[in-house]
Structure formats: structure tokens, C-alpha cells
Write a protein that holds these residues in place. Structure first.
Motif, short mmCIF file in Angstrom:
data_model
loop_
_atom_site.label_atom_id
_atom_site.label_comp_id
_atom_site.label_asym_id
_atom_site.label_seq_id
_atom_site.Cartn_x
_atom_site.Cartn_y
_atom_site.Cartn_z
N MET A 134 42.01 39.72 49.79
CA MET A 134 41.52 39.76 51.17
C MET A 134 40.73 38.49 51.51
N VAL A 135 39.87 38.12 50.60
CA VAL A 135 39.06 36.91 50.83
C VAL A 135 39.96 35.69 50.94
N GLU A 136 41.02 35.64 50.12
CA GLU A 136 41.94 34.51 50.17
C GLU A 136 42.64 34.42 51.52
N VAL A 137 43.06 35.58 52.05
CA VAL A 137 43.73 35.60 53.35
C VAL A 137 42.80 35.09 54.45
N VAL A 138 41.55 35.59 54.44
CA VAL A 138 40.59 35.17 55.47
C VAL A 138 40.26 33.69 55.32
N GLU A 139 40.13 33.23 54.08
CA GLU A 139 39.85 31.81 53.85
C GLU A 139 41.00 30.95 54.35
N ASN A 140 42.23 31.41 54.13
CA ASN A 140 43.39 30.66 54.64
C ASN A 140 43.37 30.59 56.16
N SER A 141 42.98 31.71 56.79
CA SER A 141 42.87 31.70 58.26
C SER A 141 41.80 30.70 58.71
N LYS A 142 40.71 30.66 57.96
CA LYS A 142 39.65 29.71 58.28
C LYS A 142 40.16 28.28 58.14
N ASP A 143 40.95 28.02 57.08
CA ASP A 143 41.50 26.67 56.88
C ASP A 143 42.45 26.30 58.02
N GLU A 144 43.23 27.27 58.49
CA GLU A 144 44.15 26.98 59.60
C GLU A 144 43.38 26.59 60.86
N ILE A 145 42.31 27.34 61.14
CA ILE A 145 41.48 27.00 62.30
C ILE A 145 40.85 25.63 62.12
N ILE B 82 33.98 33.03 61.06
CA ILE B 82 34.82 33.55 59.99
C ILE B 82 34.12 33.40 58.64
N SER B 83 33.30 32.34 58.49
CA SER B 83 32.52 32.20 57.26
C SER B 83 31.56 33.37 57.11
N VAL B 84 30.97 33.78 58.24
CA VAL B 84 30.08 34.95 58.21
C VAL B 84 30.87 36.19 57.83
N ILE B 85 32.08 36.32 58.39
CA ILE B 85 32.93 37.46 58.07
C ILE B 85 33.22 37.51 56.57
N LEU B 86 33.50 36.36 55.97
CA LEU B 86 33.78 36.31 54.53
C LEU B 86 32.59 36.83 53.73
N ASN B 87 31.39 36.42 54.12
CA ASN B 87 30.20 36.87 53.41
C ASN B 87 30.05 38.38 53.48
N TYR B 88 30.28 38.93 54.67
CA TYR B 88 30.13 40.37 54.81
C TYR B 88 31.27 41.14 54.14
N LEU B 89 32.46 40.55 54.11
CA LEU B 89 33.55 41.18 53.38
C LEU B 89 33.17 41.37 51.91
N GLN B 90 32.71 40.32 51.30
CA GLN B 90 32.36 40.39 49.90
C GLN B 90 31.20 41.36 49.66
N ASP B 91 30.22 41.34 50.54
CA ASP B 91 29.05 42.20 50.38
C ASP B 91 29.41 43.68 50.50
N ASP B 92 30.16 44.04 51.55
CA ASP B 92 30.50 45.45 51.78
C ASP B 92 31.38 46.01 50.67
N PHE B 93 32.37 45.25 50.25
CA PHE B 93 33.29 45.80 49.28
C PHE B 93 32.74 45.76 47.86
N ARG B 94 31.74 44.94 47.61
CA ARG B 94 31.06 45.03 46.32
C ARG B 94 30.30 46.35 46.22
N GLN B 95 29.80 46.83 47.35
CA GLN B 95 29.13 48.13 47.35
C GLN B 95 30.12 49.24 46.99
N VAL B 96 31.35 49.12 47.48
CA VAL B 96 32.37 50.11 47.11
C VAL B 96 32.64 50.05 45.61
N ASN B 97 32.61 48.86 45.04
CA ASN B 97 32.82 48.72 43.60
C ASN B 97 31.75 49.47 42.82
N GLU B 98 30.50 49.37 43.27
CA GLU B 98 29.41 50.09 42.62
C GLU B 98 29.63 51.60 42.72
#
Length: 376
Positions: free
Chosen positions: A17-28, A141-157
Motif C-alpha cells: 500500500m505504501v509503495e502504491v501511494v509513494e508511486n502516486s506521489k512520484d507521479e505528481i 500525500i506525504s501526510v497520508i503516507l505517515n498516517y497509513l503507516q501509523d494506523d495499520f501498525r496499530q492493527v498489527n499490534e
């Protein structure tokens, strides 16, 4: 062993997921860089065009002065033609005609250069807006990436503590896949697509102006402005769906108020929020949990109940927290278990983790009420 496998699977989902969003950021970013390169090229071209305009004005003024003198000379020769030879008369006439022709050509070239200068200036304004919007979207989108990682790490816990709930763990992984596709699609179909359309529309504006249709050009510019505003709203909505910054900065109550107002405006459904008790900051895990519970409940009401009104009430007491979410939608039969009711399963799990209780009151045609009570 099964828990470790689930963790690896979820890590893989998160990384994808992070890779997809990062690719979108690179395209922009690439779009922004291309616009910036074109901007720099137009700046140089505009400078050269302005210099040519000034040179044509200067040359035109000088030639115009010569034409006036030649016309006076022609008038004098015509008046006293008996004093001059036929060759002198012909020479004065031809010189005057030639200078007038050259002056007309020079003025036409000057007009063309002025038009080109104005067109370049308009294109530069459009490109500047495009660059600013692209940079803003990349930052968001950089902010979105940060929140993506934060929210789904909570699911991992949460999965680490769910050793005896393998089925629920698998459903979480499936939900993350769905969320990855959803966010990827929203970013691609929303801000990224709108930004690409803005670039295309800017070219349409350019061609429209070049064809001399100012009314159509103004209409296209308004359309571009509307698309930019819509794109910015979509980015803000994605950020709020992931994890609003206000939750960490201001706390639960202000964030809930802001979310309710935003949902009410966006979906055109009257949504009310009220609080009983002391408005104060809570422990982070309670703030996150209650915000998610409210968010999931409201989204269910909007998507499934066809409600025309939603009410949210939060009660903060010294040793307990209670939240009620009610809607006047079509309701459902709570005695019938629904397949794929992952939203409700996730809500129950959140409440159980806080050692609380979740009750659902609903019947066909009489709306739904979700009551959550947690010790604090």
C-alpha cells in the motif's frame, strides 16, 4: 506460528500500500517538475519577446517619423510638380510608398509579438497555479503516507494479541487489502486524476485564447478552479478518513465536532453532535478508539441505512465514557447475522479491548441506535 505468519502477511500488505501511494506521489512530483521546466522555458521566451516588442516599437516610431517627412515631401512635389523632373517625382513617390509598406509590416509584427507576449504571460500564470497545486498535493500525500503507516501498525499490534482469533485476523488482512485498493483508487481517481485534467484543461485554455474566444477561455478557467478546489477537498477527506491531525493536537471532542460538521456538509445529511460532562483530553487509546467507533457508525448510517438525520452524543464521566450514535434510517433485524459484517465485528473488538460494552438497537423502518459504554 500462525500469528507470525499473519504479521508477515499484514506487513506485506502495508508495504504494498505504501509503495502504491509513494508511486502516486512520484507521479505528481514528475508532473510538477515538467510544469516547472516548461515554466522556466516560457520565462526566457517571454523575456526575449518583450525585448523584441520594445525594439519593434522603437523601430516603428523612427520609421513613422520618416514616413511623415516623406509624405510632406511628396505633398510638396505634387503641389509644385513643374519644379521637379519626372524621375524626382517618381523617386519620392516610390520611397514614400515603400516606407509606408514597411511601417505597416512592422506594426503588424509588433501586434503579433504583443499577442504572443500576452499569451505567454497567461500560460505562465496557469503553470504557476499548477505547480503550486502539485506541490501542495505532494505534501498532503506525504501526510497520508505517515498516517497509513501509523494506523495499520496499530492493527498489527491488535493481531499480536489475537492468538486465538485466526479467522478475525484473516479478515483484518482482507480488509487491509480492500483499504489499500480503496485509498490507491481514491488518490488515483481523485487528486492525481484531477491534476492531470488540470494540465489538459490549461492546454484547452491556451488554444481557446489563441483562437480569440475569451468567453470560452474564462469558462475553462472557472472549470479548472473548480477542479482544483474539488481535488483539495478530496485530499483533506482522505487525510481525515485515515487519521485527522486534530486528534493528536486538539483531542477527541474538537475532532469529533469537526468530523461531524465535515460529514454533514459533504453528504448533505444533517448530523448533530452533543457532549455531556467535562470536555477534556483523554488517554490516546480511548481517543483513537472512540473516534474510529464514531467514524464507522456514521459511515454505516450513510452507506446502508439511507438516513436523513444522524445524532452523536458523547458522555464523559469520572469513571466511564458513553457514546450513542442514532439515525432515522431504514434499520435492520439485529437477530439476523449478516455475512461480511466486518465493520461491526471490528467495532466490537475495539470495545472489548477497552473492556467495554457495545449494544445495537434497531428494527426495520425505525432506524438504528449504537450504544457504547467503556470504563475509564
Amino acid at each position: 506460528m500462525s500469528v507470525k505468519i499473519s504479521e508477515k502477511a499484514l506487513d506485506h500488505v502495508i508495504d504494498d500500500m505504501v509503495e502504491v501511494v509513494e508511486n502516486s506521489k512520484d507521479e505528481i512530483f514528475n508532473i510538477s517538475e515538467e510544469a516547472r521546466r516548461e515554466h522556466d522555458h516560457l520565462v526566457l521566451e517571454l523575456k526575449e519577446t518583450k525585448e523584441k516588442v520594445l525594439q519593434h516599437i522603437e523601430n516603428g516610431d523612427k520609421l513613422e517619423e520618416r514616413v511623415r517627412f516623406s509624405r510632406k515631401r511628396l505633398a510638396e512635389v505634387s503641389k509644385y510638380f513643374e519644379r521637379y523632373s519626372e524621375e524626382d517625382i517618381r523617386e519620392v513617390y516610390e520611397n514614400t510608398h515603400l516606407m509606408q509598406t514597411n511601417l505597416a509590416i512592422l506594426r503588424q509584427e509588433e501586434k503579433a509579438l504583443r499577442d504572443k507576449r500576452d499569451e505567454l504571460e497567461r500560460r505562465l500564470i496557469t503553470l504557476t497555479h499548477t505547480i503550486n497545486r502539485a506541490e501542495g498535493l505532494a505534501g498532503k500525500i506525504s501526510v497520508i503516507l505517515n498516517y497509513l503507516q501509523d494506523d495499520f501498525r496499530q492493527v498489527n499490534e491488535m493481531i499480536e494479541n489475537a492468538k486465538e482469533k485466526q479467522e478475525f485476523g484473516l479478515k483484518i488482512i482482507e480488509a487491509q487489502e480492500d483499504e489499500r485498493r480503496k485509498i490507491s483508487r481514491e488518490i488515483h481517481d481523485g487528486p492525481a486524476q484531477m491534476l492531470a485534467n488540470i494540465l489538459l484543461r490549461s492546454e484547452i485554455v491556451e488554444r481557446t485564447i489563441r483562437n480569440g474566444s475569451m468567453d470560452e477561455a474564462i469558462s475553462e478557467i472557472k472549470s479548472v478552479r473548480k477542479m482544483v478546489r474539488s481535488s483539495l477537498y478530496e485530499v483533506r477527506r482522505i487525510i481525515y478518513d485515515l487519521r485527522p491531525m486534530a486528534l493528536d493536537d486538539l483531542g477527541l471532542v474538537p475532532t469529533m465536532k469537526k468530523y461531524v460538521d465535515s460529514i454533514s456538509d459533504y453528504n448533505n445529511i444533517p448530523t448533530e453532535f452533543s457532549i455531556i460532562g467535562e470536555e477534556k483530553r483523554l488517554n490516546s487509546k480511548y481517543e483513537v478508539a472512540f473516534f474510529r467507533l464514531m467514524q464507522e457508525s456514521i459511515q454505516n448510517a450513510i452507506k446502508h441505512s439511507e438516513a436523513s438525520q444522524i445524532q452523536v452524543k458523547l458522555e464523559i464521566r469520572r469513571n466511564s465514557l458513553t457514546m450513542v450514535i442514532k439515525d432515522n434510517g431504514k434499520g435492520f433485524d439485529v437477530s439476523k447475522k449478516k455475512d461480511k459484517s466486518f465493520g461491526l465485528i471490528g467495532m466490537r473488538e475495539r470495545v472489548e479491548m477497552l473492556e467495554g460494552e457495545l449494544h445495537i438497537q434497531s428494527s426495520l423502518g425505525k432506524g438504528t441506535a449504537i450504544i457504547i459504554k467503556v470504563p475509564y
